[in-house]
Scaffold this motif. Structure first.
Motif, PDB file in Angstrom:
ATOM      1  N   SER A 257      -4.913  23.306   1.643  1.00 38.06           N
ATOM      2  CA  SER A 257      -5.409  22.088   0.987  1.00 38.06           C
ATOM      3  C   SER A 257      -4.251  21.189   0.552  1.00 38.06           C
ATOM      4  O   SER A 257      -4.332  19.966   0.673  1.00 38.06           O
ATOM      5  N   ASP A 258      -3.164  21.797   0.041  1.00 34.98           N
ATOM      6  CA  ASP A 258      -1.996  21.003  -0.367  1.00 34.98           C
ATOM      7  C   ASP A 258      -1.374  20.273   0.819  1.00 34.98           C
ATOM      8  O   ASP A 258      -1.000  19.096   0.719  1.00 34.98           O
ATOM      9  N   LEU A 259      -1.283  20.969   1.948  1.00 36.47           N
ATOM     10  CA  LEU A 259      -0.730  20.346   3.158  1.00 36.47           C
ATOM     11  C   LEU A 259      -1.662  19.255   3.686  1.00 36.47           C
ATOM     12  O   LEU A 259      -1.201  18.236   4.219  1.00 36.47           O
ATOM     13  N   LEU A 260      -2.972  19.472   3.536  1.00 34.09           N
ATOM     14  CA  LEU A 260      -3.940  18.444   3.933  1.00 34.09           C
ATOM     15  C   LEU A 260      -3.742  17.168   3.110  1.00 34.09           C
ATOM     16  O   LEU A 260      -3.810  16.051   3.651  1.00 34.09           O
ATOM     17  N   VAL A 261      -3.492  17.331   1.806  1.00 28.64           N
ATOM     18  CA  VAL A 261      -3.268  16.171   0.939  1.00 28.64           C
ATOM     19  C   VAL A 261      -2.042  15.389   1.410  1.00 28.64           C
ATOM     20  O   VAL A 261      -2.077  14.156   1.516  1.00 28.64           O
ATOM     21  N   ILE A 262      -0.951  16.106   1.696  1.00 28.60           N
ATOM     22  CA  ILE A 262       0.294  15.436   2.126  1.00 28.60           C
ATOM     23  C   ILE A 262       0.089  14.726   3.458  1.00 28.60           C
ATOM     24  O   ILE A 262       0.510  13.572   3.637  1.00 28.60           O
ATOM     25  N   CYS A 263      -0.568  15.406   4.410  1.00 28.79           N
ATOM     26  CA  CYS A 263      -0.830  14.780   5.727  1.00 28.79           C
ATOM     27  C   CYS A 263      -1.728  13.555   5.576  1.00 28.79           C
ATOM     28  O   CYS A 263      -1.548  12.551   6.274  1.00 28.79           O
ATOM     29  N   SER A 264      -2.685  13.629   4.664  1.00 28.75           N
ATOM     30  CA  SER A 264      -3.603  12.499   4.463  1.00 28.75           C
ATOM     31  C   SER A 264      -2.859  11.255   4.002  1.00 28.75           C
ATOM     32  O   SER A 264      -3.270  10.126   4.300  1.00 28.75           O
ATOM     33  N   GLN A 265      -1.754  11.461   3.279  1.00 23.33           N
ATOM     34  CA  GLN A 265      -1.018  10.320   2.739  1.00 23.33           C
ATOM     35  C   GLN A 265      -0.275   9.527   3.810  1.00 23.33           C
ATOM     36  O   GLN A 265       0.087   8.374   3.594  1.00 23.33           O
ATOM     37  N   ILE A 266      -0.054  10.147   4.964  1.00 20.39           N
ATOM     38  CA  ILE A 266       0.516   9.408   6.099  1.00 20.39           C
ATOM     39  C   ILE A 266      -0.466   8.334   6.547  1.00 20.39           C
ATOM     40  O   ILE A 266      -0.097   7.167   6.742  1.00 20.39           O
ATOM     41  N   PHE A 267      -1.734   8.722   6.677  1.00 25.61           N
ATOM     42  CA  PHE A 267      -2.775   7.769   7.088  1.00 25.61           C
ATOM     43  C   PHE A 267      -3.058   6.757   5.978  1.00 25.61           C
ATOM     44  O   PHE A 267      -3.298   5.580   6.246  1.00 25.61           O
TER      45      PHE A 267
ATOM     46  N   GLN B  50      -2.626   2.689   6.227  1.00 19.90           N
ATOM     47  CA  GLN B  50      -3.669   1.758   5.818  1.00 19.90           C
ATOM     48  C   GLN B  50      -3.134   0.727   4.825  1.00 19.90           C
ATOM     49  O   GLN B  50      -3.404  -0.470   4.951  1.00 19.90           O
ATOM     50  N   ASN B  51      -2.373   1.179   3.831  1.00 16.64           N
ATOM     51  CA  ASN B  51      -1.839   0.275   2.806  1.00 16.64           C
ATOM     52  C   ASN B  51      -0.895  -0.762   3.395  1.00 16.64           C
ATOM     53  O   ASN B  51      -0.966  -1.956   3.052  1.00 16.64           O
ATOM     54  N   VAL B  52      -0.003  -0.320   4.280  1.00 17.44           N
ATOM     55  CA  VAL B  52       0.961  -1.238   4.891  1.00 17.44           C
ATOM     56  C   VAL B  52       0.246  -2.229   5.803  1.00 17.44           C
ATOM     57  O   VAL B  52       0.574  -3.423   5.829  1.00 17.44           O
ATOM     58  N   TYR B  53      -0.735  -1.738   6.555  1.00 14.87           N
ATOM     59  CA  TYR B  53      -1.527  -2.609   7.439  1.00 14.87           C
ATOM     60  C   TYR B  53      -2.270  -3.656   6.616  1.00 14.87           C
ATOM     61  O   TYR B  53      -2.282  -4.852   6.951  1.00 14.87           O
ATOM     62  N   ASP B  54      -2.894  -3.209   5.516  1.00 10.98           N
ATOM     63  CA  ASP B  54      -3.613  -4.139   4.637  1.00 10.98           C
ATOM     64  C   ASP B  54      -2.674  -5.188   4.059  1.00 10.98           C
ATOM     65  O   ASP B  54      -3.026  -6.377   3.996  1.00 10.98           O
ATOM     66  N   GLU B  55      -1.499  -4.759   3.629  1.00 10.55           N
ATOM     67  CA  GLU B  55      -0.544  -5.702   3.052  1.00 10.55           C
ATOM     68  C   GLU B  55      -0.150  -6.774   4.081  1.00 10.55           C
ATOM     69  O   GLU B  55      -0.062  -7.964   3.746  1.00 10.55           O
ATOM     70  N   LYS B  56       0.041  -6.342   5.310  1.00  9.10           N
ATOM     71  CA  LYS B  56       0.466  -7.282   6.352  1.00  9.10           C
ATOM     72  C   LYS B  56      -0.604  -8.326   6.656  1.00  9.10           C
ATOM     73  O   LYS B  56      -0.322  -9.528   6.705  1.00  9.10           O
ATOM     74  N   TYR B  57      -1.855  -7.867   6.833  1.00 11.35           N
ATOM     75  CA  TYR B  57      -2.896  -8.782   7.305  1.00 11.35           C
ATOM     76  C   TYR B  57      -3.665  -9.470   6.173  1.00 11.35           C
ATOM     77  O   TYR B  57      -4.027 -10.643   6.304  1.00 11.35           O
ATOM     78  N   VAL B  58      -3.916  -8.769   5.087  1.00 14.79           N
ATOM     79  CA  VAL B  58      -4.625  -9.394   3.964  1.00 14.79           C
ATOM     80  C   VAL B  58      -3.782 -10.510   3.365  1.00 14.79           C
ATOM     81  O   VAL B  58      -4.290 -11.569   2.993  1.00 14.79           O
ATOM     82  N   LYS B  59      -2.462 -10.288   3.297  1.00 15.33           N
ATOM     83  CA  LYS B  59      -1.564 -11.315   2.767  1.00 15.33           C
ATOM     84  C   LYS B  59      -1.383 -12.467   3.749  1.00 15.33           C
ATOM     85  O   LYS B  59      -1.532 -13.642   3.392  1.00 15.33           O
ATOM     86  N   SER B  60      -1.038 -12.146   5.003  1.00 14.63           N
ATOM     87  CA  SER B  60      -0.708 -13.194   5.976  1.00 14.63           C
ATOM     88  C   SER B  60      -1.916 -14.056   6.327  1.00 14.63           C
ATOM     89  O   SER B  60      -1.782 -15.257   6.566  1.00 14.63           O
ATOM     90  N   LEU B  61      -3.110 -13.456   6.341  1.00 17.32           N
ATOM     91  CA  LEU B  61      -4.328 -14.209   6.680  1.00 17.32           C
ATOM     92  C   LEU B  61      -5.060 -14.722   5.440  1.00 17.32           C
ATOM     93  O   LEU B  61      -6.084 -15.385   5.570  1.00 17.32           O
ATOM     94  N   ASP B  62      -4.536 -14.404   4.251  1.00 19.89           N
ATOM     95  CA  ASP B  62      -5.129 -14.844   2.979  1.00 19.89           C
ATOM     96  C   ASP B  62      -6.609 -14.472   2.902  1.00 19.89           C
ATOM     97  O   ASP B  62      -7.478 -15.305   2.637  1.00 19.89           O
ATOM     98  N   ILE B  63      -6.889 -13.191   3.149  1.00 20.07           N
ATOM     99  CA  ILE B  63      -8.264 -12.693   3.114  1.00 20.07           C
ATOM    100  C   ILE B  63      -8.603 -12.255   1.686  1.00 20.07           C
ATOM    101  O   ILE B  63      -7.811 -11.588   1.018  1.00 20.07           O
ATOM    102  N   THR B  64      -9.774 -12.633   1.216  1.00 17.78           N
ATOM    103  CA  THR B  64     -10.220 -12.232  -0.115  1.00 17.78           C
ATOM    104  C   THR B  64     -10.340 -10.713  -0.183  1.00 17.78           C
ATOM    105  O   THR B  64     -10.950 -10.109   0.700  1.00 17.78           O
ATOM    106  N   PRO B  65      -9.763 -10.058  -1.205  1.00 17.96           N
ATOM    107  CA  PRO B  65      -9.792  -8.596  -1.303  1.00 17.96           C
ATOM    108  C   PRO B  65     -11.185  -7.984  -1.214  1.00 17.96           C
ATOM    109  O   PRO B  65     -11.375  -6.966  -0.541  1.00 17.96           O
ATOM    110  N   ILE B  66     -12.164  -8.610  -1.860  1.00 20.50           N
ATOM    111  CA  ILE B  66     -13.517  -8.044  -1.849  1.00 20.50           C
ATOM    112  C   ILE B  66     -14.111  -8.048  -0.435  1.00 20.50           C
ATOM    113  O   ILE B  66     -14.869  -7.158  -0.054  1.00 20.50           O
TER     114      ILE B  66
END
Length: 375
Positions: free
Chosen positions: A180-190, A194-210
């Motif tokens: 379970s601990d290793l699953l948690v660490i592996c999950s954080q890669i995904f 997701q966070n980096v992808y969101d930062e790139k496109y939500v910011k650059s395209l000025d998409i409303t967070p909601i």
């Protein structure tokens, strides 16, 4: 007028804490399945679907509010913080982050069944490591020495928690806890992707967070539904199944347990609403600051989760866990240059003062013979 935006960190932390505690609580609740046997509610894949339904709720709120404001005819839809922003984009850009969210959330919810809530949350701080690395690769960010020191301290914290959980397992088998601990660490890669992808496109395209949260919920919900079909037929050994079918997921059991327990229904309704608020606040923070700040704010859930876990789960107040938390806290402060910059400034002032005193002493030595000659 009160600025709601300033409460985003508080909303993110409080709802995040509620999410973890509600899920952990529902995992230990028992109810009869289709075979008439009382079992713990172990349905992580269904819980992921409920999570995405919570995110879809954000899109429903956005659409309803947009229609109401547009009918006013005073441009309110472009002034309200929930509806302002770009609306001319393809929702399909959220397919990839929703897939990452589905994989990460599934791993996390499976892991939560076999480890303490506090350890689970501390291990999620590994996301800061991957967010930083992906930020360098995909966002052309640069890491300074204090970033690397902070990341190193997070790594040390994660290692301490894994060793503590596996060497001295309290509630579960050591192999299940390690998995379970290793699953948690592996999950954080995904999660980091997701966070980096969101930062790139939500910011650059000025998409409303909601709106961003809502579309991720739509695609995540559809992907999870398709995933349930093979999971119904894939058999797996205990402890990673706890249903009458012996498969990875068995919905008839889940619905039967819901029918026999109003507490389970209430818990998951609260979870659904809390997920909507938490994800909106998290993406709003990400858009206004950065993905690393979103992760750091998320890490501050650890302390309340740990304190409540000590009371509810009767989790031991372990010295090693406290040490790991203090190292993690120091790592966050270092990463944000709160500690490092102050030490650096202090060192420069000390060095400058010393240099100034040396120069002053040299001038006094040089001027002394001349003064004597004049006398």
């Amino acid at each position: 007028m009160v600025d709601v935006q300033q409460f985003l960190p508080l909303i993110s932390i409080s709802c995040g804490v509620l999410n973890v505690l509600i899920l952990k609580w529902s995992d230990i609740l028992e109810a009869e399945d289709v075979s008439g046997i009382k079992r713990r509610f172990y349905h992580p894949f269904l819980q992921v679907i409920i999570m995405f339904l919570g995110q879809i709720l954000c899109l429903v709120v956005y659409k309803a509010l947009f229609i109401i404001l547009r009918r006013r005819g005073d441009n309110s839809e472009n002034l309200n913080f929930l509806t302002s922003g770009n609306r001319n984009f393809s929702p399909s850009i959220f397919i990839l982050p929703s897939l990452c969210d589905m994989v990460a959330s599934t791993m996390l919810l499976i892991a939560l069944n076999f480890t303490n809530a506090s350890s689970w949350q501390i291990l999620r701080s590994a996301s800061l490591i991957f967010v930083s690395l992906f930020g360098v690769i995909y966002l052309s960010q640069s890491l300074k020495i204090y970033h690397w020191i902070g990341i190193s301290m997070v790594i040390i914290c994660v290692i301490i928690v894994i060793l503590t959980d596996t060497v001295n397992p309290v509630l579960y088998d050591s192999k299940a806890v390690l998995t379970s601990d290793l699953l948690v660490i592996c999950s954080q890669i995904f999660q980091a992707l997701q966070n980096v992808y969101d930062e790139k496109y939500v910011k650059s395209l000025d998409i409303t967070p909601i709106q961003a949260v809502g579309w991720q919920g739509v695609f995540g919900f559809l992907q999870s539904l398709f995933l349930l079909i093979p999971l119904h037929f894939i058999k797996i050994d205990p402890p990673f199944n706890n249903n009458s079918n012996g498969s990875m997921e068995f919905l008839p059991d889940a619905f039967h347990q819901f029918f026999n327990s109003g507490t389970l229904i209430l818990a998951h309704l609260i979870f659904l609403l809390s997920v909507a608020l938490h994800n909106y606040a998290a993406v709003a923070i990400l858009k206004s600051t950065s993905s690393s700040n979103r992760v750091i704010i998320d890490i501050f859930r650890i302390l309340p989760i740990y304190l409540i876990s000590v009371l509810i789960e009767r989790e031991m107040l372990g010295v090693s866990t406290v040490i790991a938390f203090l190292i993690l806290l120091s790592g966050i402060f270092t990463y944000k240059n709160i500690v490092f910059s102050q030490i650096y400034v202090w060192f420069l002032r000390k060095l400058t003062r010393r240099r100034y005193e040396d120069i002053e002493n040299e001038e006094n030595v040089i001027s002394s013979p001349a003064d004597s000659a004049d006398i």
